[in-house]
Design a protein around this motif. Structure first.
Motif, PDB file in Angstrom:
ATOM      1  N   GLY A 230       0.767  -1.027   0.170  1.00 47.87           N
ATOM      2  CA  GLY A 230      -0.178   0.094   0.004  1.00 47.87           C
ATOM      3  C   GLY A 230       0.974   1.412   0.026  1.00 47.87           C
ATOM      4  N   VAL A 231       0.538   2.356  -0.596  1.00 45.12           N
ATOM      5  CA  VAL A 231       1.302   3.429  -0.717  1.00 45.12           C
ATOM      6  C   VAL A 231       1.440   4.167   0.549  1.00 45.12           C
ATOM      7  CG1 VAL A 231       1.436   5.726  -1.961  1.00 45.12           C
ATOM      8  CG2 VAL A 231       0.652   3.642  -3.218  1.00 45.12           C
ATOM      9  N   ASN A 232       2.426   4.464   1.099  1.00 45.90           N
ATOM     10  CA  ASN A 232       2.736   4.887   2.563  1.00 45.90           C
ATOM     11  C   ASN A 232       3.695   5.906   2.643  1.00 45.90           C
ATOM     12  OD1 ASN A 232       0.748   4.008   4.502  1.00 45.90           O
ATOM     13  ND2 ASN A 232       1.420   1.790   3.572  1.00 45.90           N
ATOM     14  N   ASP A 233       3.664   7.138   3.234  1.00 49.29           N
ATOM     15  CA  ASP A 233       4.580   7.943   3.589  1.00 49.29           C
ATOM     16  C   ASP A 233       5.725   7.665   4.408  1.00 49.29           C
ATOM     17  OD1 ASP A 233       6.485   9.876   4.450  1.00 49.29           O
ATOM     18  OD2 ASP A 233       4.947  11.697   3.828  1.00 49.29           O
ATOM     19  N   ARG A 234       6.844   7.262   4.244  1.00 53.35           N
ATOM     20  CA  ARG A 234       7.878   6.424   5.128  1.00 53.35           C
ATOM     21  C   ARG A 234       8.121   7.424   6.523  1.00 53.35           C
ATOM     22  NH1 ARG A 234      13.605   4.189   3.378  1.00 53.35           N
ATOM     23  NH2 ARG A 234      14.292   3.513   5.566  1.00 53.35           N
ATOM     24  N   SER A 235       7.687   8.568   6.578  1.00 53.81           N
ATOM     25  CA  SER A 235       7.413   9.232   7.731  1.00 53.81           C
ATOM     26  C   SER A 235       6.633   8.556   8.728  1.00 53.81           C
ATOM     27  CB  SER A 235       7.443  10.750   7.729  1.00 53.81           C
ATOM     28  OG  SER A 235       6.119  10.930   7.151  1.00 53.81           O
ATOM     29  N   LEU A 236       5.732   8.087   8.374  1.00 49.48           N
ATOM     30  CA  LEU A 236       4.600   7.281   9.313  1.00 49.48           C
ATOM     31  C   LEU A 236       5.091   6.020   9.950  1.00 49.48           C
ATOM     32  CD1 LEU A 236       1.139   7.545   7.083  1.00 49.48           C
ATOM     33  CD2 LEU A 236       1.884   8.535   9.206  1.00 49.48           C
ATOM     34  N   LEU A 237       6.176   5.448   9.135  1.00 52.65           N
ATOM     35  CA  LEU A 237       6.635   4.103   9.733  1.00 52.65           C
ATOM     36  C   LEU A 237       8.185   4.376  10.469  1.00 52.65           C
ATOM     37  CD1 LEU A 237       5.859   2.295   6.389  1.00 52.65           C
ATOM     38  CD2 LEU A 237       4.333   2.608   8.455  1.00 52.65           C
ATOM     39  N   ASP A 238       8.778   5.122   9.978  1.00 51.95           N
ATOM     40  CA  ASP A 238      10.349   5.324  10.674  1.00 51.95           C
ATOM     41  C   ASP A 238      10.513   5.269  12.174  1.00 51.95           C
ATOM     42  OD1 ASP A 238      12.004   5.089   8.593  1.00 51.95           O
ATOM     43  OD2 ASP A 238      11.811   7.079   8.078  1.00 51.95           O
ATOM     44  N   ASP A 239       9.301   6.208  12.846  1.00 54.36           N
ATOM     45  CA  ASP A 239       9.413   6.267  14.159  1.00 54.36           C
ATOM     46  C   ASP A 239       8.500   5.139  15.096  1.00 54.36           C
ATOM     47  OD1 ASP A 239      11.296   8.525  13.802  1.00 54.36           O
ATOM     48  OD2 ASP A 239       9.490   9.820  13.348  1.00 54.36           O
ATOM     49  N   GLU A 250      10.487   1.523  -4.936  1.00 51.52           N
ATOM     50  CA  GLU A 250      10.324   3.042  -5.575  1.00 51.52           C
ATOM     51  C   GLU A 250       8.943   2.874  -5.771  1.00 51.52           C
ATOM     52  OE1 GLU A 250      11.982   5.289  -9.621  1.00 51.52           O
ATOM     53  OE2 GLU A 250      12.533   3.184  -8.999  1.00 51.52           O
ATOM     54  N   GLY A 251       8.519   4.257  -5.440  1.00 56.21           N
ATOM     55  CA  GLY A 251       7.023   4.678  -5.199  1.00 56.21           C
ATOM     56  C   GLY A 251       6.438   4.334  -3.846  1.00 56.21           C
ATOM     57  N   GLY A 252       7.235   3.783  -3.192  1.00 58.10           N
ATOM     58  CA  GLY A 252       6.465   3.285  -1.946  1.00 58.10           C
ATOM     59  C   GLY A 252       5.214   2.682  -1.716  1.00 58.10           C
ATOM     60  N   THR A 253       5.165   1.527  -2.578  1.00 56.28           N
ATOM     61  CA  THR A 253       3.913   0.935  -2.647  1.00 56.28           C
ATOM     62  C   THR A 253       4.153  -0.267  -1.807  1.00 56.28           C
ATOM     63  OG1 THR A 253       4.826  -0.265  -4.516  1.00 56.28           O
ATOM     64  CG2 THR A 253       3.377   1.486  -5.010  1.00 56.28           C
ATOM     65  N   THR A 254       5.455  -0.580  -1.445  1.00 55.54           N
ATOM     66  CA  THR A 254       5.737  -1.792  -0.421  1.00 55.54           C
ATOM     67  C   THR A 254       6.681  -1.238   0.418  1.00 55.54           C
ATOM     68  OG1 THR A 254       5.237  -3.548  -2.233  1.00 55.54           O
ATOM     69  CG2 THR A 254       6.520  -4.170  -0.180  1.00 55.54           C
ATOM     70  N   SER A 255       6.441  -1.691   1.686  1.00 56.58           N
ATOM     71  CA  SER A 255       7.222  -0.929   2.724  1.00 56.58           C
ATOM     72  C   SER A 255       7.547  -2.332   3.896  1.00 56.58           C
ATOM     73  CB  SER A 255       6.507  -0.098   3.807  1.00 56.58           C
ATOM     74  OG  SER A 255       6.366   1.202   2.914  1.00 56.58           O
ATOM     75  N   VAL A 256       8.834  -2.612   4.000  1.00 48.88           N
ATOM     76  CA  VAL A 256       9.337  -3.758   4.805  1.00 48.88           C
ATOM     77  C   VAL A 256       9.895  -3.341   6.187  1.00 48.88           C
ATOM     78  CG1 VAL A 256      10.579  -5.695   5.145  1.00 48.88           C
ATOM     79  CG2 VAL A 256       9.780  -5.016   2.629  1.00 48.88           C
ATOM     80  N   LEU A 257       9.283  -3.571   7.308  1.00 55.68           N
ATOM     81  CA  LEU A 257       9.787  -3.104   8.519  1.00 55.68           C
ATOM     82  C   LEU A 257      10.293  -4.365   9.422  1.00 55.68           C
ATOM     83  CD1 LEU A 257       6.872  -1.227   7.768  1.00 55.68           C
ATOM     84  CD2 LEU A 257       6.687  -0.766  10.083  1.00 55.68           C
ATOM     85  N   TYR A 258      11.747  -3.948   9.510  1.00 58.77           N
ATOM     86  CA  TYR A 258      12.529  -5.101  10.195  1.00 58.77           C
ATOM     87  C   TYR A 258      12.391  -4.607  11.633  1.00 58.77           C
ATOM     88  CZ  TYR A 258      14.021  -6.457   5.721  1.00 58.77           C
ATOM     89  OH  TYR A 258      14.475  -6.939   4.494  1.00 58.77           O
ATOM     90  N   LEU A 259      11.786  -5.709  12.442  1.00 63.78           N
ATOM     91  CA  LEU A 259      11.783  -5.534  13.866  1.00 63.78           C
ATOM     92  C   LEU A 259      12.603  -6.093  14.843  1.00 63.78           C
ATOM     93  CD1 LEU A 259       8.036  -6.515  13.880  1.00 63.78           C
ATOM     94  CD2 LEU A 259       8.845  -4.451  13.153  1.00 63.78           C
ATOM     95  N   ASP A 260      12.736  -5.491  16.009  1.00 63.25           N
ATOM     96  CA  ASP A 260      13.692  -5.730  17.257  1.00 63.25           C
ATOM     97  C   ASP A 260      13.135  -7.450  17.509  1.00 63.25           C
ATOM     98  OD1 ASP A 260      14.851  -3.460  17.218  1.00 63.25           O
ATOM     99  OD2 ASP A 260      13.451  -2.801  18.970  1.00 63.25           O
ATOM    100  N   ASN A 261      14.338  -8.027  18.105  1.00 66.44           N
ATOM    101  CA  ASN A 261      14.162  -9.249  18.467  1.00 66.44           C
ATOM    102  C   ASN A 261      12.949  -9.364  19.578  1.00 66.44           C
ATOM    103  OD1 ASN A 261      14.602 -12.145  18.847  1.00 66.44           O
ATOM    104  ND2 ASN A 261      16.318 -11.734  20.060  1.00 66.44           N
ATOM    105  N   GLU A 262      12.406 -10.571  19.662  1.00 64.49           N
ATOM    106  CA  GLU A 262      11.217 -10.702  20.667  1.00 64.49           C
ATOM    107  C   GLU A 262      10.051 -10.014  20.663  1.00 64.49           C
ATOM    108  OE1 GLU A 262      13.359 -10.800  24.731  1.00 64.49           O
ATOM    109  OE2 GLU A 262      14.705 -12.469  24.044  1.00 64.49           O
ATOM    110  N   VAL A 263       9.797  -9.604  19.620  1.00 64.66           N
ATOM    111  CA  VAL A 263       8.689  -8.691  19.076  1.00 64.66           C
ATOM    112  C   VAL A 263       7.557  -9.748  19.140  1.00 64.66           C
ATOM    113  CG1 VAL A 263       7.264  -7.285  17.457  1.00 64.66           C
ATOM    114  CG2 VAL A 263       9.455  -6.479  18.496  1.00 64.66           C
TER     115      VAL A 263
END
Length: 310
Positions: A230-239, A250-263
């Motif tokens: 889904g198209v998302n502004d990266r600023s929504l996800l970085d913090d 490119e285009g921001g249609t897919t975002s992959v968030l790598y999470l901390d251990n034990e989440v």
């Protein structure tokens, strides 16, 4: 599970450089054990020590508890392929079987069966130099298993194979393991290793960095990642909390968030703000390929502090 091979604290020096440092692992009957690592990590040196091509300067290697590894009980497919080019396929197979003290009549029967299984029926009287690269690899694979070895060492067995031939190799490797053959597999094709291996040993700069079952490695080392389509502004996800890094196409249609251990995925999802556009959301652990890249590039070697001993 019966232990076939035991590598105990082996070390190896080339001049003043220590290329293997306290390497230890076991290979059991009927399992597929993967030995992994980037180029120059020490994988081939470890295999050559097991094969008796060279000998460790420290530590020991035993087969069924005996110090000498009997070559007629081992099958070996080397990374550097090498068959006599001007020799007929059946002649080279029988010659190599004879070197392993295997009965020639039985070897010929098995060779014909394997040639048919690997779509090489009718090629027994063709010289090796007339075969394609993939066909030659099939012949060398047959040579490594023809004498019914107790242990099979495969160094990059899938290299250069088309997808159909890869499936044939995978099926036969699994069959051999199911029949009790102990298999030591070295490959850079992490997707195939992840699919096939029961346990893995990962080496980096001559030292152990991971050793355990695939499930243990995935549970203890492979953090979760969240893929949002889904198209998302990266600023929504970085913090967002417990996010190590965010990658977007490119285009921001897919975002992959790598999470901390034990989440815990179900609890973490509550952190997503209402404005995030979610067309599709996938939670899974990072792949063995991603773990390998992290280790090879030195981005994350935290597992060294608490490695896995299976």
């Amino acid at each position: 599970m019966e232990k076939i091979l035991a590598v105990n604290s082996i070390g190896k020096f080339f001049k003043d450089k220590k290329v293997l440092d306290q390497i230890s692992f076991d290979v059991h009957k009927g399992e597929i054990m993967a030995i992994l690592g980037p180029n120059g990590a020490g994988k081939s040196t470890t295999i050559r020590n097991i094969m008796g091509i060279m000998y460790p300067d420290e530590g020991s290697i035993s087969f069924h508890g005996r110090k000498e590894v009997p070559r007629n009980k081992i099958g070996y497919l080397p990374e550097e392929r090498g068959l006599y080019k001007n020799v007929k396929v059946m002649d080279i197979l029988l010659y190599l079987a004879d070197l392993k003290d295997y009965p020639l009549k039985k070897a010929k029967e098995r060779a014909l069966d394997y040639l048919e299984k690997f779509d090489l029926k009718g090629k027994e009287n063709v010289s090796v130099e007339e075969l394609s690269k993939g066909m030659g690899q099939k012949v060398q694979f047959i040579a490594s298993i023809l004498h019914e070895p107790e242990m099979l060492i495969l160094d990059e067995p899938f290299s250069g194979l088309d997808p159909v031939s890869q499936e044939l190799f995978k099926e036969e490797i699994r069959n051999l393991a199911n029949q009790g053959t102990a298999i030591l597999l070295s490959s850079h094709q992490m997707n195939l290793v992840e699919e096939m291996a029961d346990r893995l040993f990962m080496i980096h700069k001559g030292k152990k960095v991971i050793y355990g079952t695939m499930d243990e490695v995935k549970e203890q080392y492979a953090n979760f990642k969240c893929t949002i389509k889904g198209v998302n502004d990266r600023s929504l996800l970085d913090d967002l909390p417990n996010v190590q890094r965010v990658e977007q196409n490119e285009g921001g249609t897919t975002s992959v968030l790598y999470l901390d251990n034990e989440v815990h995925p179900s609890a973490w999802l509550k952190n997503l703000p209402e404005g995030v556009n979610i067309q599709e959301l996938i939670f899974d652990r990072i792949t063995l390929h991603e773990i390998f890249i992290q280790i090879a590039t030195g981005k994350n070697l935290a597992v060294e502090a608490g490695d896995l001993d299976a």
